[in-house]
Structures are given as structure tokens and as C-alpha cells.
Design a protein around this motif. Structure first.
Motif, PDB file in Angstrom:
ATOM      1  N   GLY A 216     -30.161 -35.191 -12.714  1.00 18.42           N
ATOM      2  CA  GLY A 216     -29.167 -35.361 -13.767  1.00 18.42           C
ATOM      3  C   GLY A 216     -30.099 -35.859 -14.994  1.00 18.42           C
ATOM      4  N   CYS A 217     -29.307 -35.645 -16.225  1.00 23.71           N
ATOM      5  CA  CYS A 217     -29.820 -36.287 -17.376  1.00 23.71           C
ATOM      6  C   CYS A 217     -29.974 -37.954 -17.273  1.00 23.71           C
ATOM      7  CB  CYS A 217     -28.757 -36.073 -18.516  1.00 23.71           C
ATOM      8  SG  CYS A 217     -27.962 -34.667 -18.332  1.00 23.71           S
ATOM      9  N   VAL A 218     -31.066 -38.416 -17.751  1.00 22.87           N
ATOM     10  CA  VAL A 218     -31.277 -39.978 -17.643  1.00 22.87           C
ATOM     11  C   VAL A 218     -30.982 -40.514 -19.046  1.00 22.87           C
ATOM     12  CG1 VAL A 218     -32.973 -41.601 -17.256  1.00 22.87           C
ATOM     13  CG2 VAL A 218     -33.234 -39.651 -15.874  1.00 22.87           C
ATOM     14  N   PHE A 219     -29.845 -41.272 -18.957  1.00 27.05           N
ATOM     15  CA  PHE A 219     -29.531 -41.982 -20.211  1.00 27.05           C
ATOM     16  C   PHE A 219     -30.243 -43.462 -19.991  1.00 27.05           C
ATOM     17  CE2 PHE A 219     -24.993 -40.167 -20.170  1.00 27.05           C
ATOM     18  CZ  PHE A 219     -25.429 -39.022 -20.368  1.00 27.05           C
ATOM     19  N   GLU A 220     -31.489 -43.432 -20.753  1.00 28.98           N
ATOM     20  CA  GLU A 220     -32.281 -44.647 -20.349  1.00 28.98           C
ATOM     21  C   GLU A 220     -31.742 -45.904 -21.007  1.00 28.98           C
ATOM     22  OE1 GLU A 220     -36.826 -43.299 -20.077  1.00 28.98           O
ATOM     23  OE2 GLU A 220     -35.947 -42.273 -21.623  1.00 28.98           O
TER      24      GLU A 220
ATOM     25  N   MET B 169     -25.395 -47.352 -13.673  1.00 26.91           N
ATOM     26  CA  MET B 169     -26.232 -47.324 -12.805  1.00 26.91           C
ATOM     27  C   MET B 169     -26.456 -45.832 -12.305  1.00 26.91           C
ATOM     28  SD  MET B 169     -27.086 -50.608 -11.940  1.00 26.91           S
ATOM     29  CE  MET B 169     -27.686 -50.672 -10.302  1.00 26.91           C
ATOM     30  N   ASP B 170     -25.383 -44.973 -12.365  1.00 21.76           N
ATOM     31  CA  ASP B 170     -25.502 -43.746 -12.002  1.00 21.76           C
ATOM     32  C   ASP B 170     -26.121 -42.952 -12.935  1.00 21.76           C
ATOM     33  OD1 ASP B 170     -23.882 -44.048  -9.822  1.00 21.76           O
ATOM     34  OD2 ASP B 170     -22.333 -43.008 -10.906  1.00 21.76           O
ATOM     35  N   THR B 171     -26.045 -43.362 -14.268  1.00 17.50           N
ATOM     36  CA  THR B 171     -26.624 -42.440 -15.115  1.00 17.50           C
ATOM     37  C   THR B 171     -28.263 -42.685 -15.635  1.00 17.50           C
ATOM     38  OG1 THR B 171     -26.041 -43.577 -17.135  1.00 17.50           O
ATOM     39  CG2 THR B 171     -24.663 -41.881 -16.640  1.00 17.50           C
ATOM     40  N   GLN B 172     -28.797 -43.661 -14.719  1.00 16.42           N
ATOM     41  CA  GLN B 172     -30.083 -44.219 -14.942  1.00 16.42           C
ATOM     42  C   GLN B 172     -31.065 -43.468 -13.764  1.00 16.42           C
ATOM     43  OE1 GLN B 172     -29.400 -48.341 -15.233  1.00 16.42           O
ATOM     44  NE2 GLN B 172     -30.859 -48.441 -16.922  1.00 16.42           N
ATOM     45  N   ARG B 173     -30.307 -42.947 -12.893  1.00 13.84           N
ATOM     46  CA  ARG B 173     -31.144 -42.640 -11.545  1.00 13.84           C
ATOM     47  C   ARG B 173     -31.821 -41.333 -11.515  1.00 13.84           C
ATOM     48  NH1 ARG B 173     -26.510 -43.647  -7.737  1.00 13.84           N
ATOM     49  NH2 ARG B 173     -27.059 -41.637  -7.247  1.00 13.84           N
ATOM     50  N   GLY B 174     -31.345 -40.567 -12.810  1.00 19.95           N
ATOM     51  CA  GLY B 174     -31.900 -39.161 -12.693  1.00 19.95           C
ATOM     52  C   GLY B 174     -31.189 -38.206 -11.677  1.00 19.95           C
ATOM     53  N   VAL B 175     -30.088 -38.540 -11.154  1.00 22.18           N
ATOM     54  CA  VAL B 175     -29.523 -37.887 -10.152  1.00 22.18           C
ATOM     55  C   VAL B 175     -28.010 -37.596 -10.726  1.00 22.18           C
ATOM     56  CG1 VAL B 175     -28.248 -37.868  -8.114  1.00 22.18           C
ATOM     57  CG2 VAL B 175     -30.434 -38.844  -8.028  1.00 22.18           C
ATOM     58  N   GLN B 176     -27.479 -36.468 -10.608  1.00 18.18           N
ATOM     59  CA  GLN B 176     -26.108 -36.195 -11.495  1.00 18.18           C
ATOM     60  C   GLN B 176     -25.181 -36.829 -10.749  1.00 18.18           C
ATOM     61  OE1 GLN B 176     -23.796 -33.325 -10.185  1.00 18.18           O
ATOM     62  NE2 GLN B 176     -22.813 -32.757 -12.067  1.00 18.18           N
TER      63      GLN B 176
ATOM     64  N   GLN C 111     -20.684 -23.145 -26.855  1.00 21.17           N
ATOM     65  CA  GLN C 111     -21.948 -23.299 -26.200  1.00 21.17           C
ATOM     66  C   GLN C 111     -22.543 -24.702 -26.756  1.00 21.17           C
ATOM     67  OE1 GLN C 111     -23.564 -21.469 -23.933  1.00 21.17           O
ATOM     68  NE2 GLN C 111     -21.975 -20.179 -23.948  1.00 21.17           N
ATOM     69  N   PHE C 112     -22.871 -25.411 -26.016  1.00 23.47           N
ATOM     70  CA  PHE C 112     -23.476 -26.973 -26.625  1.00 23.47           C
ATOM     71  C   PHE C 112     -24.909 -26.728 -26.621  1.00 23.47           C
ATOM     72  CE2 PHE C 112     -19.708 -27.843 -24.071  1.00 23.47           C
ATOM     73  CZ  PHE C 112     -18.978 -28.888 -24.911  1.00 23.47           C
ATOM     74  N   GLN C 113     -25.484 -27.636 -27.368  1.00 25.47           N
ATOM     75  CA  GLN C 113     -26.869 -27.774 -27.534  1.00 25.47           C
ATOM     76  C   GLN C 113     -27.397 -28.555 -26.409  1.00 25.47           C
ATOM     77  OE1 GLN C 113     -28.921 -30.706 -30.373  1.00 25.47           O
ATOM     78  NE2 GLN C 113     -30.021 -28.751 -31.307  1.00 25.47           N
ATOM     79  N   ASN C 114     -26.828 -29.579 -26.094  1.00 25.61           N
ATOM     80  CA  ASN C 114     -27.424 -30.368 -25.054  1.00 25.61           C
ATOM     81  C   ASN C 114     -26.113 -31.179 -24.401  1.00 25.61           C
ATOM     82  OD1 ASN C 114     -29.220 -31.496 -23.221  1.00 25.61           O
ATOM     83  ND2 ASN C 114     -30.116 -32.947 -24.692  1.00 25.61           N
ATOM     84  N   LEU C 115     -25.424 -30.765 -23.737  1.00 24.35           N
ATOM     85  CA  LEU C 115     -24.487 -31.423 -22.867  1.00 24.35           C
ATOM     86  C   LEU C 115     -25.027 -32.300 -22.007  1.00 24.35           C
ATOM     87  CD1 LEU C 115     -20.965 -31.834 -22.827  1.00 24.35           C
ATOM     88  CD2 LEU C 115     -21.120 -29.832 -21.336  1.00 24.35           C
ATOM     89  N   GLY C 116     -24.411 -33.706 -21.924  1.00 25.16           N
ATOM     90  CA  GLY C 116     -25.171 -34.500 -20.969  1.00 25.16           C
ATOM     91  C   GLY C 116     -24.071 -35.218 -20.092  1.00 25.16           C
TER      92      GLY C 116
END
Length: 701
Positions: free
Chosen positions: A250-254, A285-292, A390-395
Motif C-alpha cells: 500500500g501507499c505509505v502516508f509517512e 496506523m493502517d496507512t503507515q504500514r506499507g500494506v493496503q 484517470q488519476f495522477q496518483n490515487l492514494g
């Protein structure tokens, strides 16, 4: 013929043949030996007890007698044709009547034959008769299978009955199949689980559920089969979850960046509740783990899900990603758009709305802004799924009122980025715990279980039709205080079948009681064009009208803090969760709000329970539990199309304990052996090899 197995087509079973096979497929979806084995009885009856004709009366349930056919005749013409057979025993005489399938009965039954008759007696003009009974020719030498005091009863249909496939006929086929089954039925559960929970084998369970030796054997069979159904649903869901976390990064929201912080410190107009803070922390917590992330957010109407959604989207924007919200209707999408615009103010971030009615030149502008990344948040309906979007970067993709969307639609959102976006699924329909574990068992669940400060609980009152003047009086009182009122009807036009207070007659009555120019009325229903609906809604929002008369189109979305009264006509016709959703349209401001449930004087037992529950509690979860008990899981929104609940025996309202035990056991299995590689889990491994080759929709939330 090839070797017989459980997948052998049903036509090859002794006693079936081509014609009956076609009927079984069409009427009962029974295609193979296995389908028939899993066609369980819906109850059991005592076939050891025979009544005498003299003892019969209309209040008895299903009964059986032995008697001799005395006479038969076909009475009446065309549509009114019926076959009447007189049967007598040593205490009296009675009639058996058939309106359909006369030929077969006429061919089979003749005066002088001794028969066993089984059915529900009715009384008319002091005479006893049974319509469409099951009849078999009495044969004292015939062998009886199973326990006669626990004979299985199977659901049948009129077409099947005409072809000798009534309950008795289906039972005969199962007798033939059970003789073969000992060599066909394979165990599906590992031995250590059977031992741990004292479960009988699959063979014993399937034989005993059709032909139990006694009550204890039947209970053990049903317990085993329910456990198995619920265990494999959980096994499938939790394995998908496991595969997803391993397979999909998953995308990481650092970081928590400036947009989030500025909004929180200077734009948020109220304090977050503890529940909102807790949910934001879980998402963080979910968005920091690198898992979707795949999270279901449940919260009652008005609990503040939109703010949580917005802050999650700001988190995505701060980390260089775009976000979107997909809502099921244009009204709801527009509502999200307006409330988010209000919260963030001008020039804070770029937010746009895209629906079916968006003009062509606006579409083009939105598509370009999405691609070059200048558009941060897009809100819309199914229009978001179209290929040109189409998105440039859908997170982050947020889906509102998720039961309105099919799995394929969610899958399309997935593909809008090379790394699948985080998924947040929101619902204001509280889902009972058991249903959430079963339907969304592969999602993590967050619950907002407190209302924002200053909100008063809505008072709910139930009034009968003869108290209508009291209701009108109450409306006048509230309008005099400057408040607004919703009046909701189940139907638009009068239907021949339902003499409901339909919308059109309702508008007439209300217009008479609340005449112009002192009172103004908005009207909204599903058959109006989107533009007309929007115009009428806006008049109400701007306080140009005091009364909004509507069908259930206003169930989701409309937010008018000044509206403090919700009147629901024919409230006994609505399901509990729908009543709860409608009630949630008021109580959005600081004033005391009211919900008035109008009903006829004649209420069914279920109708009474529904209205009493509404008056007693505002707790959405308690309401959803009651709804589950009343309606069963198959009718709760979205479960039918989800295909998950293919439950034949287990009942989510009654079997919560078994479900919990089965889920815990699956969790333990995966903790000890994530890939199911150990010998003891060979059967579970085989289950997946047989079931799911290749990619499957259920990989997607």
C-alpha cells in the motif's frame, strides 16, 4: 458410465431420469448428487401418530390418517375444475381436494384403495377437508427408513408435486442417494478440529440430518453442519485478508503534514469526539504500514463520518496523493461536496464533483486537472469509474453507503493506480456484529459509537391513524417555532394492492391542513428529474418551504439542521434499518428533534416489534440486531448481491456463538500455519485447490 461421485449429474440417480432432472434443476437448483445431499429438510414430523377422522378439526397442524377411497369425481368447469376424493375410516368420512395436477392423482387413486393421507385439515361448513395432501398407497410391508417420529419434510413446488416430487418423493430420492453416499462423502474438516469441538463426521452428519435415528443424532448433525458452513466462510475471508496483506503493498502516508494540521487547528468548527479520534488513529496506523488498508467505518447517522473521511483525505494530500469519495446517488455526492467545501473554505485545497449531470466542458477540465495532479479531491457517483477518469496518483478511495455498490465497481477503483489505493468503506447502516464478521470478515472494522457534543437524542412517538389531528397540531407548533418538517411516504401513486396513504393523496391532505400563503410545501420523489429534485431540495434547505413531502429518496444524505420533525406515514411498511435511517435526517442541530411514526390500527406482530423498538431506543446497533432477528440475514441490505451468505442451515441471528467459535478457530489455524502447509491441514489446503483457481473477485474488499 464414468465413476459415480458427488458431482455426478442428478439425472443419473436412480428414480430421477431426464424429465425430473430438468425440474429439479429449474425449481430447486439441484444439479448434482451433492446439491441434493445439501437440500436439507426444513422440519421433521412424527409419522408414528395416525389420527381418526372424527378427531380432526381446523386448528390442527399437519396430520396423517389411514383410510379407504370411497369415491372420486371432477367438479366444476375450466378454471374452477377440481378433483374431489372421499376417504373414510371407521369413525367418519372426509374430502380430499386438488385444484392442480389432477391427471396424475386421477390416474393413481381409485375407489377401494387403502391410502395414507398427510396434510393440513381445514373446516368449512362443518365439514373437514384437506387441499393438495400428500397421498401414498398403504403398504404395511414397505420398509421405513430413519426414525418415524422424526420424518424429514422438504420444501417442494407445485410443478414438482405434479411430477411425484412432493416432500415424500424427494425423501425417496434421498433414500436412494444415502445408500450410495457412504462411499461418496469425504471429510472436509481436519481431525484435530472435530476432536476439539466434539463434532461428528461429515458422513454421519449428512446421513443423520436427512434420516436421524433420534433427536440427539439430529442435534449433533445440525451442530456439525452449521459449524462447517460458518468455518469455511471465515476460512475464505481470513485467507483473502492474509493474501492481500502479503501480496498488495500500500501507499505509505509517512507524515501528518501542513494541510491536516492547519485544518485541525484552525478550520475544524467543533471538537472531535473520542470515537472520531480513535478511528483516525486506527486509520493512521493502517496507512503507515506499507500494506493496503481495507477498513469498514460504521457510524450512526450524524456521528461525524464525513469529518473523519475528510481528515483521512487531507492525510493523503499531505503525502502527495489524490483522494476520491464515491457515493451511490447524486444527491448524496453533492451533499458531501458542499459539506467538505464548507469545512475547508475557499483556496485551501482543490475539490471537484463529477456526476452523470456534469457538463462536458467541466468534465474535460476535471479530467485534465486529475492527470496533472492539481486536483486533490474528487467526489462523485458511479461516474468516477468511467475510463476517461484517470488519476495522477490515487492514494485513497472512500466508498459511502457501500452496500449500494457491487464488487466489480469497487474493483474498478482499485485499478486507478499501479499501487492499489487504500480503501475506506463507510456505512450509516449499523451492521450487526455477526453479519459484519461474515460479510466483511476480511475488512478491519472501526466504529464511531458516540454522537457529537450538544446533540440531543431524537424523541420518537408512535401515533395511530385516528390521532392524525394531534400530529397536525404538533406540526403547526414546531413550524411556529421556525422549524421545518419532513413527511415521508412509502409510495408515489396509489397501488391497487396496497391501500397506502400514497404521496399524492398525502399532499392533498397536507395542502388542506397547511394552506398557502402561510405555509409552503416542497415535494420530492424518485420519478422526478435530477434537476427538479435538486430545485425542490434547495427550496427546503434555504428555508423557503417549511414542509418537505417525500418518498424514501431522502433516506440518505440530506442535511438540514433546522428540520426538527420527521413524520413517517405507514411506518409499519418500512424495515427497521430504513426507519432508523429516515429518523437520522433530523436531530442535526442543537434543538430537540422528533420522529413521529404513523401507522394503521391493525399491526402484525413483527410490525409491532419494529415500532416498539424504534420508540424504545436510538442505538443503531441494537436496532440492527432486532432487524436481523426479524428479517433474517438474506434481506439485510447488500447481502443478497454479495453472494457470501449462501447459508443453508446456519442462522446468523441464532448462531452467533458458533460463528464466534468458528472464527476464533480459523484465526488460530492461520496463526499456527499461515500457508496451510502442515499435514494436519491438508483438507483445508485441498478446499482452496478445488474451489478457487486464479484471481477471484473476493480478493477485492
Amino acid at each position: 458410465m464414468a465413476e459415480i461421485s458427488l458431482i455426478t449429474p442428478i439425472e443419473y440417480l436412480k428414480g430421477v431420469g431426464q424429465h425430473k432432472a430438468e425440474l429439479l434443476k429449474k425449481e430447486l437448483s439441484v444439479f448434482s448428487f451433492q446439491d441434493l445431499l445439501l437440500y436439507y429438510p426444513f422440519r421433521y414430523i412424527d409419522r408414528t401418530r395416525f389420527y381418526k377422522i372424527r378427531e380432526l378439526n381446523g386448528s390442527l397442524p399437519l396430520i396423517q390418517i389411514i383410510g379407504r377411497v370411497v369415491s372420486k369425481e371432477i367438479v366444476g368447469e375450466k378454471q374452477a375444475r377440481r378433483l374431489v376424493i372421499q376417504v373414510k375410516d371407521d369413525t367418519g368420512i372426509m374430502e380430499l381436494v386438488w385444484f392442480r395436477g389432477l391427471k396424475w392423482i386421477d390416474r393413481t387413486l381409485h375407489p377401494g384403495l387403502a391410502v395414507i393421507v398427510f396434510g393440513k385439515p381445514t373446516e368449512f361448513n362443518g365439514r373437514i377437508s384437506i387441499s393438495h395432501p400428500e397421498v401414498e398407497i398403504y403398504n404395511p410391508a414397505a420398509k421405513k427408513i430413519g426414525n418415524l417420529s422424526l420424518q424429514p419434510v422438504y420444501n417442494s413446488t407445485e410443478k414438482l408435486k405434479q411430477n411425484q416430487l412432493d416432500s415424500k418423493g424427494i425423501q425417496r430420492l434421498l433414500e436412494n442417494l444415502t445408500e450410495l453416499s457412504s462411499s461418496l462423502i469425504r471429510e472436509t474438516m481436519p481431525g484435530y478440529i472435530l476432536e476439539k469441538y466434539h463434532l461428528v463426521t461429515r458422513l454421519e452428519a449428512l446421513q443423520a440430518v436427512h434420516f436421524p435415528a433420534d433427536q440427539a443424532a439430529l442435534d449433533a448433525a445440525i451442530r456439525r453442519l452449521k459449524f462447517e458452513e460458518l468455518f469455511f466462510i471465515q476460512l475464505k475471508l481470513l485467507r483473502n485478508k492474509l493474501l492481500r496483506t502479503e501480496k498488495f503493498k500500500g501507499c505509505v502516508f509517512e507524515r501528518v503534514g501542513e494541510k491536516f494540521n492547519e485544518f485541525y487547528s484552525s478550520k475544524l468548527p467543533f471538537d472531535l469526539t473520542n470515537a472520531q479520534k480513535r478511528v483516525l488513529k486506527e486509520i493512521r496506523m493502517d496507512t503507515q504500514r506499507g500494506v493496503q488498508m481495507n477498513r469498514l467505518l460504521q457510524g450512526d447517522v450524524g456521528s461525524g463520518k464525513t469529518v473523519v473521511a475528510l481528515m483521512t483525505m487531507l492525510l493523503a494530500v499531505d503525502n502527495g496523493y489524490q483522494a476520491c469519495i464515491m457515493a451511490p446517488t447524486e444527491i448524496l455526492a453533492r451533499q458531501h461536496y458542499l459539506s467538505i467545501q464548507q469545512l475547508v473554505g475557499p483556496a485551501f485545497i482543490q475539490v471537484e464533483i463529477l456526476t452523470g449531470s456534469t457538463k462536458k466542458k467541466d468534465r474535460k477540465r476535471i479530467h485534465e486537472a486529475l492527470l496533472d495532479g492539481s486536483l486533490h479531491i474528487l467526489i462523485g457517483t458511479h461516474a468516477l469509474l468511467e475510463d476517461p477518469v484517470q488519476f495522477q496518483n490515487l492514494g485513497l478511495a472512500i466508498i459511502d453507503e457501500q452496500h449500494r455498490f457491487g464488487v466489480e465497481q469497487r474493483a474498478k477503483l482499485w485499478r486507478k493506480n499501479s499501487i492499489p489505493p487504500h480503501m475506506l468503506v463507510m456505512t450509516a447502516t449499523p451492521i450487526p456484529r455477526t453479519l459484519a464478521m461474515t460479510l466483511y470478515g476480511d475488512l478491519d472494522v472501526s466504529v464511531i459509537d458516540e454522537l457529537p457534543a450538544g446533540r440531543k437524542p431524537i424523541k420518537t412517538i408512535h401515533l395511530y391513524e385516528n390521532q392524525r389531528l394531534r400530529m397536525f397540531g404538533f406540526m403547526r407548533q414546531e413550524i411556529a417555532k421556525g422549524r421545518q418538517v419532513y413527511v415521508v411516504y412509502p409510495l408515489i401513486k396509489e397501488s391497487e394492492k396496497l391501500d397506502l396513504l400514497h404521496l399524492e393523496a398525502g399532499i392533498e391532505a397536507i395542502s388542506r391542513a397547511f394552506p398557502l400563503p402561510e405555509f409552503r410545501i416542497s415535494i420530492v420523489h424518485g420519478q422526478m428529474s435530477a434537476a427538479d429534485k435538486e430545485f425542490e431540495m434547495q427550496r427546503f434547505v434555504k428555508h423557503e418551504t417549511q414542509i418537505m413531502v417525500a418518498t424514501t429518496v431522502i433516506e440518505v444524505g440530506v442535511n438540514v439542521p433546522n428540520a426538527s420533525v420527521m413524520i413517517i406515514e405507514n411506518s409499519e411498511r418500512f424495515g427497521l434499518s430504513q426507519l432508523h435511517q429516515l429518523r437520522g435526517r433530523v436531530g442535526r442541530g442543537a434543538e430537540q428533534s422528533y420522529c413521529i411514526l404513523m401507522s394503521t390500527n391493525k399491526l402484525s406482530a413483527d410490525g409491532k416489534i419494529r415500532l416498539e423498538t424504534m420508540v424504545r431506543t436510538n442505538d443503531g446497533f441494537e436496532i440492527s440486531e432486532t432487524d436481523l432477528k426479524l428479517r433474517g440475514p438474506g434481506n439485510i441490505e447488500g447481502t443478497q448481491q454479495s453472494g457470501v451468505l449462501d447459508l443453508k442451515l446456519a442462522d446468523l441471528a441464532q448462531d452467533q456463538h458458533i460463528l464466534q467459535v468458528a472464527r476464533n478457530e480459523v484465526i488460530a489455524v492461520f496463526e499456527a500455519d499461515p500457508a496451510l502447509e502442515k499435514d494436519e491441514n491438508q483438507l483445508l489446503r485441498e478446499y482452496f485447490n478445488v474451489r478457487q483457481p486464479g484471481i477471484h473477485w473476493n480478493k477485492i474488499s
